[in-house]
Design a protein around this motif. Structure first.
Motif, short mmCIF file in Angstrom:
data_model
loop_
_atom_site.label_atom_id
_atom_site.label_comp_id
_atom_site.label_asym_id
_atom_site.label_seq_id
_atom_site.Cartn_x
_atom_site.Cartn_y
_atom_site.Cartn_z
N THR A 361 13.53 26.20 43.89
CA THR A 361 14.19 25.16 44.90
C THR A 361 14.04 23.83 44.12
O THR A 361 14.86 22.81 44.50
CB THR A 361 13.40 25.11 46.10
OG1 THR A 361 12.19 24.75 46.00
CG2 THR A 361 13.63 26.38 47.04
N TRP A 362 12.98 23.62 43.17
CA TRP A 362 12.72 22.35 42.65
C TRP A 362 13.73 21.80 41.63
O TRP A 362 13.96 20.84 41.18
CB TRP A 362 11.36 22.31 41.82
CG TRP A 362 10.13 22.78 43.14
CD1 TRP A 362 9.46 23.71 42.91
CD2 TRP A 362 9.84 21.82 44.21
NE1 TRP A 362 8.50 23.46 44.02
CE2 TRP A 362 8.80 22.57 44.63
CE3 TRP A 362 10.23 20.62 44.85
CZ2 TRP A 362 8.15 22.11 45.94
CZ3 TRP A 362 9.87 20.25 45.72
CH2 TRP A 362 8.74 20.85 46.58
N VAL A 363 14.59 22.81 41.30
CA VAL A 363 15.81 22.47 40.61
C VAL A 363 16.87 21.60 41.33
O VAL A 363 17.43 20.41 40.66
CB VAL A 363 16.62 23.52 40.05
CG1 VAL A 363 17.96 23.47 39.15
CG2 VAL A 363 15.77 24.53 39.35
N ASP A 364 16.61 21.50 42.43
CA ASP A 364 17.69 21.10 43.50
C ASP A 364 17.32 19.71 43.82
O ASP A 364 17.99 18.72 44.20
CB ASP A 364 18.25 21.92 44.62
CG ASP A 364 18.95 23.07 43.98
OD1 ASP A 364 19.61 23.07 42.94
OD2 ASP A 364 18.34 24.18 44.86
N PHE A 365 15.94 19.43 44.02
CA PHE A 365 15.21 18.30 44.59
C PHE A 365 13.95 18.00 44.05
O PHE A 365 13.38 18.94 43.57
CB PHE A 365 15.29 18.22 46.05
CG PHE A 365 14.39 19.57 46.89
CD1 PHE A 365 13.44 19.64 46.77
CD2 PHE A 365 15.41 20.67 47.01
CE1 PHE A 365 12.72 20.59 47.63
CE2 PHE A 365 15.07 21.57 47.56
CZ PHE A 365 13.69 21.94 47.92
N ASP A 366 13.33 16.94 44.20
CA ASP A 366 12.14 16.38 43.46
C ASP A 366 11.02 16.61 44.24
O ASP A 366 9.82 16.94 44.06
CB ASP A 366 12.27 14.90 42.84
CG ASP A 366 13.36 14.73 41.95
OD1 ASP A 366 13.42 15.46 41.13
OD2 ASP A 366 14.24 13.62 42.35
N VAL A 367 11.28 16.27 45.73
CA VAL A 367 10.17 16.28 46.58
C VAL A 367 11.05 16.92 48.13
O VAL A 367 12.08 16.88 48.24
CB VAL A 367 9.60 15.02 47.02
CG1 VAL A 367 9.08 14.45 46.06
CG2 VAL A 367 10.77 14.21 47.85
#
Length: 464
Positions: A361-367
């Motif tokens: 999921t961290w591919v799509d957002f930073d936090v």
């Protein structure tokens, strides 16, 4: 944010270094404040006034001390962390011992000129998120004497929220730093595991334990982190800090509100939705996502075998002095005995599956931003149903260390009936600077992206 009644780390440093104030004056103020409040459940072992003033005078007489990075800044330490010459009690008098060696993390603060004020209250054996599991005076939220303070780092959060000290060193295994921070309107930062040494901490679950910092500004967290974050060759989980944030837009994952649980607390739900709406214009780029794999990992913590890890530290004491342990803590410790090796491997495999899903999921957002807590409880409500209420408090925090994440609780105002609201910013391991930058934006605190402490240089002798 709840306004602290005391000065910040930065303000104290400015005062001491300019000469308008002094460590002795600060120490006297702190000692007088603690004495005036009496036993309100904040401190277990405060440093006696004469000893605190003597430490301040010794610091003032030390050549070059005024240039130390935390010159004369007072701080508290959760009473599961060793400070030489003072008892470590874990809120269990029969377990208590006088520490012979100071935990390296605390020693770094002392070497930087900080003033140790005392040991703060906690849920016994650091087991609990509510603050009522103590034989000492039960601390209450600074918002309302009927509300729980949160735990297990209850006294630490209260000491900062009252303005007695500008920061405290506490712990966060399953939310123990973030939940009380949320309930007292302050910042509670759970760094990536291993950034702050856990040597000298009595373990709760050693594979998950994490030192945490509490303060009222991100600037203060930065100043303290610059001192306390360091590699420790005696800590097998130790690792270096990740990269700094360059000040660019931050992509924030936001689960659908209908996916979030507020446990019937409509006022908290309304307040959370309003806080999310304020993200606009603060340098965040919202991205729709799901929280499902995070919560699934959190369910493993107490339904799975990790509760048995507490017996590594406390099994002998449980067998020898079971009546010295609070009944609810005793029941939790005993529950760990039902797991076997097959349960451990089954849970580890399931957790790895969830880690992989979350990692993608961290591919799509930073936090990720979610509530820190979905609702609040009164002391009476927790005492009437200690297990269920505690589980509810950890709904959004239990998964943090299991998934190797970093997170910070950020105050976000109050509900319509005056209870504290907190947003939790979560990031992958070693994204601590992005998480801190996000927190600063949420509370409208300026934070330059290229401070020296964010370009962390590891001394040659600490490199591995």
């Amino acid at each position: 944010m709840l306004g602290s009644t005391g000065p910040t780390v930065a303000e104290i440093l400015t005062s001491h270094q300019s000469g308008s104030g002094s460590p002795s004056k600060t120490a006297a103020r702190v000692a007088d404040d603690i004495a005036a409040r009496g036993d309100d459940g904040t401190w277990i072992t405060p440093v006696p006034r004469d000893e605190l003033l003597a430490a301040a005078r010794e610091l003032e007489a030390r050549p070059g001390a005024r240039m130390l990075p935390l010159y004369g800044v007072p701080f508290g330490v959760k009473d599961s962390i060793d400070v030489a010459g003072y008892p470590t009690t874990l809120a269990c008098p029969d377990y208590a011992y006088v520490a012979e060696v100071t935990a390296p993390a605390v020693q770094r603060l002392l070497d930087a000129g900080a003033l140790f004020v005392g040991k703060t209250n906690l849920d016994q054996f650091a087991t609990g998120l509510n603050g009522t599991r103590t034989p000492n005076t039960i601390p209450r939220s600074v918002f309302d004497d009927n509300l729980i303070c949160g735990g297990s780092s209850s006294g630490s959060a209260r000491a900062v929220a009252l303005g007695q000290v500008p920061f405290c060193v506490a712990t966060d295994t399953a939310g123990s730093g973030r939940v009380p921070a949320a309930l007292n309107g302050i910042l509670g930062w759970k760094p990536s595991r291993g950034l702050i040494s856990t040597v000298g901490l009595v373990p709760a679950c050693k594979s998950l334990d994490c030192m945490t910092l509490m303060a009222t500004t991100v600037e203060d967290l930065d100043l303290v982190a610059d001192v306390i974050v360091a590699l420790d060759e005696n800590d097998p989980w130790s690792r270096s800090r990740g990269p700094h944030h360059a000040g660019t837009a931050i992509r924030v994952g936001l689960p659908a509100v209908d996916e979030l649980d507020f446990f019937g607390d409509d006022a908290m739900r309304t307040a959370h939705v309003a806080a999310r709406e304020h993200l606009q214009g603060k340098g965040f780029a919202p991205v729709a996502t799901t929280i499902e794999p995070f919560l699934a990992a959190g369910e493993l913590l107490y339904q799975g075998p990790w509760v048995a890890e507490r017996l590594v530290e406390f099994a002998d004491f449980l067998a020898a002095k079971p009546q010295s342990i609070l009944p609810v803590i005793r029941d939790i410790l005993n529950s760990g005995k039902r797991f076997d090796a097959v349960d451990v491997f089954r849970a580890q495999q399931r957790l790895q599956e969830l880690r992989a899903r979350v990692g993608r999921t961290w591919v799509d957002f930073d936090v990720l931003i979610v509530p820190t807590i979905g609702t609040t409880f009164t002391v009476d409500e927790v005492l009437a149903d200690p297990i269920a209420t505690n589980t509810t408090l950890g709904h959004y925090t239990h998964f943090g260390n299991l998934l190797d994440l970093t997170a910070i609780a950020v105050p976000a105002g109050t509900t319509s009936d005056g209870r504290p609201v907190s947003l939790m910013v979560i990031g992958p391991a070693l994204s601590d600077d992005v998480v801190l930058a996000s927190a600063a934006r949420l509370i409208d605190e300026p934070r330059a992206p290229l401070f020296a402490h964010r370009l962390h240089v590891v001394p040659q002798e600490d490199r591995r």
